[in-house]
Design a protein around this motif. Structure first.
Motif, PDB file in Angstrom:
ATOM      1  N   UNK A  68       0.833  -1.165  -0.004  1.00  0.00           N
ATOM      2  CA  UNK A  68      -0.085  -0.031  -0.099  1.00  0.00           C
ATOM      3  C   UNK A  68       0.816   1.282  -0.044  1.00  0.00           C
ATOM      4  N   UNK A  69       0.302   2.395  -0.609  1.00  0.00           N
ATOM      5  CA  UNK A  69       1.010   3.477  -0.798  1.00  0.00           C
ATOM      6  C   UNK A  69       0.498   4.725   0.172  1.00  0.00           C
ATOM      7  N   UNK A  70       1.451   5.271   1.104  1.00  0.00           N
ATOM      8  CA  UNK A  70       0.896   6.390   1.760  1.00  0.00           C
ATOM      9  C   UNK A  70       1.695   7.542   1.460  1.00  0.00           C
ATOM     10  N   UNK A  71       0.935   8.669   1.666  1.00  0.00           N
ATOM     11  CA  UNK A  71       1.400  10.125   1.051  1.00  0.00           C
ATOM     12  C   UNK A  71       1.891  10.159  -0.348  1.00  0.00           C
ATOM     13  N   UNK A  72       1.121   9.429  -1.112  1.00  0.00           N
ATOM     14  CA  UNK A  72       1.409   9.212  -2.667  1.00  0.00           C
ATOM     15  C   UNK A  72       0.779  10.134  -3.414  1.00  0.00           C
ATOM     16  N   UNK A  73      -0.058  11.357  -2.930  1.00  0.00           N
ATOM     17  CA  UNK A  73      -0.573  12.228  -3.670  1.00  0.00           C
ATOM     18  C   UNK A  73      -0.281  13.484  -3.242  1.00  0.00           C
ATOM     19  N   UNK A  74       0.317  14.407  -4.201  1.00  0.00           N
ATOM     20  CA  UNK A  74       0.689  15.805  -3.609  1.00  0.00           C
ATOM     21  C   UNK A  74       1.172  16.730  -4.702  1.00  0.00           C
ATOM     22  N   UNK A  75       1.906  17.726  -4.375  1.00  0.00           N
ATOM     23  CA  UNK A  75       2.421  18.464  -5.179  1.00  0.00           C
ATOM     24  C   UNK A  75       3.945  18.637  -4.839  1.00  0.00           C
ATOM     25  N   UNK A  76       4.933  18.390  -5.706  1.00  0.00           N
ATOM     26  CA  UNK A  76       6.549  18.526  -5.381  1.00  0.00           C
ATOM     27  C   UNK A  76       6.636  19.847  -4.941  1.00  0.00           C
ATOM     28  N   UNK A  77       7.566  19.893  -3.648  1.00  0.00           N
ATOM     29  CA  UNK A  77       7.905  20.991  -3.212  1.00  0.00           C
ATOM     30  C   UNK A  77       9.284  20.837  -3.214  1.00  0.00           C
TER      31      UNK A  77
END
Length: 645
Positions: free
Chosen positions: A121-130
């Motif tokens: 399973x993937x956690x913290x897999x969605x976001x915007x690269x900072x």
């Protein structure tokens, strides 16, 4: 390596990252037609994360924004391929990266395909690269595929050893149980049936303990793996494994002596005496006794009849357990040598490197063959360089055959061509010379030539022979003979100069021969002092007429010419066997070869080798390896000049 391609309105250097043994995805670079000097490239950051609980052979397939976005390094301009990530052996958590992307890039990392036997399973897999480090985590646990235990028994002698432990190695990692006196062990949920998912799930159980000297000693394990002889798993687990046995961490060294030849005879008076020697010291083998913590010596073994016996002390198995079975006392009227037709490639080596590797690293049962010493009329003496004559054409070889008066021979063979391994080697055993009939019969007891060599004396230990044998005096002395229906042999005594290195030399136990040709600086060594071994190279001496000095090794790239200038000899290259490709392969730390006879892996020049010649009847030469500053190291090698008769 796969690369992830990301397009942006401005050029962006997308850097691939490969960490450890994980198959990582990297990125290519987007391009446009603007002048790079007209703007500052976009700021980038690495899209990365960690994966926990993943094995080394079945990947998790991740997608970037719903796409298979990795570039196939074998076809960079072809379609994008899946991004596969693997675990790292002995690391529960390992890193992965999608490379550098422009800051502000939106990402969505998802699992496309689960590894067989695991659920990720993937956690913290969605976001915007900072600009801050991303923390995508992939966690893998056991799936609903049935899993099985591995358990077994341990003898009390092993269980009570200090620090004794049982180790299970699979593609999912390494597990360890410290015994602390326990006579059983169990690894739960350690295996699964990989079914049609390749590769086959493999597992191996080992057992070790660490002695007070810091050496990690190996123990013998029965029913401890599903790997075949090639090391690959042959069939997947289908249930619990319950019959593993850890039996011993010290091993007997046995010797079987038998008579070779007819009619059979009883063993001569006094029997045969042997020592187990450490070739690095030249002394009797010594190891750390786990019961007392003291170093103990393996005492000599004397056998007074043709039978099987064992050394009084059992011996430990570890990476430095490399020994030589040396005969120090012969029966009255007889000569014994180590070897027989079932152990042709082992020479006199006793190896306890790894109990599971019986092809390369575990030789503990040895054979001796003994024979009555020949009468004077049946004796041959001296070293001879062999040439072949076919249809009137002579082929000059770097093959040297040595006869000893005790009825033994040592034959070093060096075939033409680069990379001589299986078709080069040594043969050692007994000969029978009949001057009236003009025949020489050979009974090899060591034969390390496992490939094709048209000049080997026999195959598989069978008796070989020369016929029409004629001894020719003069200078140089020669022996002519018929080798086969189409091949004749010419054996020529090498040049020999009293008081100089030039000539043929042999050790007093007849297990090593050294032939040196001073006019060309060429030197050939053959030995059965441990593993059968042969080396051939150039060894320049600063002053060839001096009674003492140093020589160093020179190889093919330094204009070393091992041939005699004839076309048939122009493709003879330097020789160094055994090596990493032979069977048995050379173990790390093996000290039986000629000093400085191999090329240094790091390109360093060879250290000088010290020699001292004592003139006499015959001359004696002492050879000793040195450090770069000329300080002697390793046991000296003492050889005596061989005079053909």
């Amino acid at each position: 390596m796969n690369k992830l391609l990301h397009k942006s309105p401005r050029p962006a250097a997308i850097l691939a990252a490969a960490l450890g043994a994980v198959l990582l995805a990297g990125c290519g670079a987007g391009q446009d037609t603007q002048d790079d000097s007209a703007f500052v490239p976009a700021e980038t950051a690495v899209l990365q994360g960690t994966v926990t609980g993943l094995g080394t052979r079945r990947p998790v397939v991740l997608q970037y924004n719903g796409m298979d976005a990795c570039i196939n390094s074998a076809a960079p301009t072809g379609p994008r391929v899946e991004c596969k990530f693997y675990g790292v052996l002995n690391q529960n958590t390992s890193a992965f990266s999608f490379g550098a992307l422009p800051v502000g890039t939106a990402y969505n990392i998802t699992v496309k395909t689960q590894p067989f036997g695991r659920q990720c399973t993937v956690a913290n897999g969605v976001g915007t690269l900072g600009t801050a480090t991303t923390h995508i985590t992939v966690t893998c646990v056991n799936s609903d595929v049935p899993r099985y235990m591995v358990k077994g028994s341990v003898t009390s002698a092993v269980a009570t050893l200090p620090g004794a432990r049982v180790i299970l190695i699979t593609e999912e990692g390494v597990k360890e149980i410290v015994l602390n006196g326990q006579t059983s062990f169990q690894f739960d949920q350690a295996l699964f049936n990989s079914q049609s998912s390749l590769p086959v799930f493999g597992w191996t159980v080992t057992a070790v303990y660490t002695g007070s000297d810091g050496k990690v000693n190996n123990c013998s394990v029965t029913n401890g793996t599903n790997a075949g002889a090639d090391g690959n798993a042959t069939s997947a687990p289908t249930g619990d494994v319950t019959n593993v046995q850890v039996t011993a961490c010290a091993f007997p060294i046995s010797v079987t002596a038998a008579y070779s030849g007819t009619p059979a005879q009883p063993m001569g008076a006094g029997g045969v005496t042997m020592e187990l020697r450490d070739p690095r010291t030249g002394e009797k083998a010594v190891f750390r006794d786990p019961a007392t913590g003291l170093d103990v010596m393996v005492p000599p073994l004397n056998i007074t009849s043709f039978s099987t016996a064992s050394f009084a002390r059992q011996v430990l198995s570890n990476l430095t357990a490399i020994y030589d079975l040396a005969i120090t006392g012969q029966p009255a009227g007889q000569t014994c040598v180590v070897g027989n037709s079932s152990q042709l490639t082992q020479g006199s080596a006793v190896l306890l490197i790894n109990p599971a590797d019986t092809s390369n690293g575990f030789f503990t049962s040895k054979n001796l063959r003994c024979r009555a010493n020949p009468a004077a009329a049946g004796q041959l003496k001296g070293t001879w360089q062999q040439s072949s004559v076919v249809a009137g054409t002579t082929t000059y070889n770097r093959n040297f055959l040595t006869f000893f008066a005790d009825g033994t021979f040592l034959f070093g063979l060096h075939a033409t061509g680069a990379g001589c391994t299986a078709n080069c080697g040594v043969e050692h055993g007994f000969y029978t010379y009949n001057g009236t009939a003009g025949t020489i019969a050979f009974t090899p007891l060591t034969d390390t030539v496992t490939g094709t060599n048209t000049n080997r004396l026999s195959t598989g230990g069978a008796t070989g022979s020369l016929t029409n044998v004629v001894k020719n005096g003069g200078f140089p002395a020669q022996i002519t003979a018929t080798f086969s229906a189409t091949v004749n042999w010419v054996l020529t005594a090498p040049a020999s100069i009293d008081g100089q290195m030039t000539g043929a030399w042999a050790t007093a136990d007849h297990r090593r021969v050294w032939v040196y040709e001073g006019s060309k600086y060429t030197g050939f060594h053959a030995g059965v002092n441990g593993l059968g071994n042969a080396q051939d190279a150039c060894f320049p001496i600063e002053d060839p007429v001096a009674l003492s000095g140093f020589f160093t090794r020179r190889g093919n790239s330094t204009t070393c010419q091992l041939g005699n200038g004839a076309a048939s000899a122009s493709t003879i290259f330097t020789l160094d066997i055994p090596n990493a490709t032979t069977v048995p392969r050379v173990p790390e730390g093996y000290a039986g070869k000629w000093p400085q006879s191999g090329s240094n892996a790091d390109g360093r020049p060879s250290s000088p080798v010290l020699y001292t010649i004592a003139q006499g009847m015959p001359d004696k030469v002492t050879i000793q390896n040195t450090l770069y500053d000329g300080t002697p190291v390793d046991p000296p090698i003492v050889l005596f000049r061989q005079v053909p008769e």
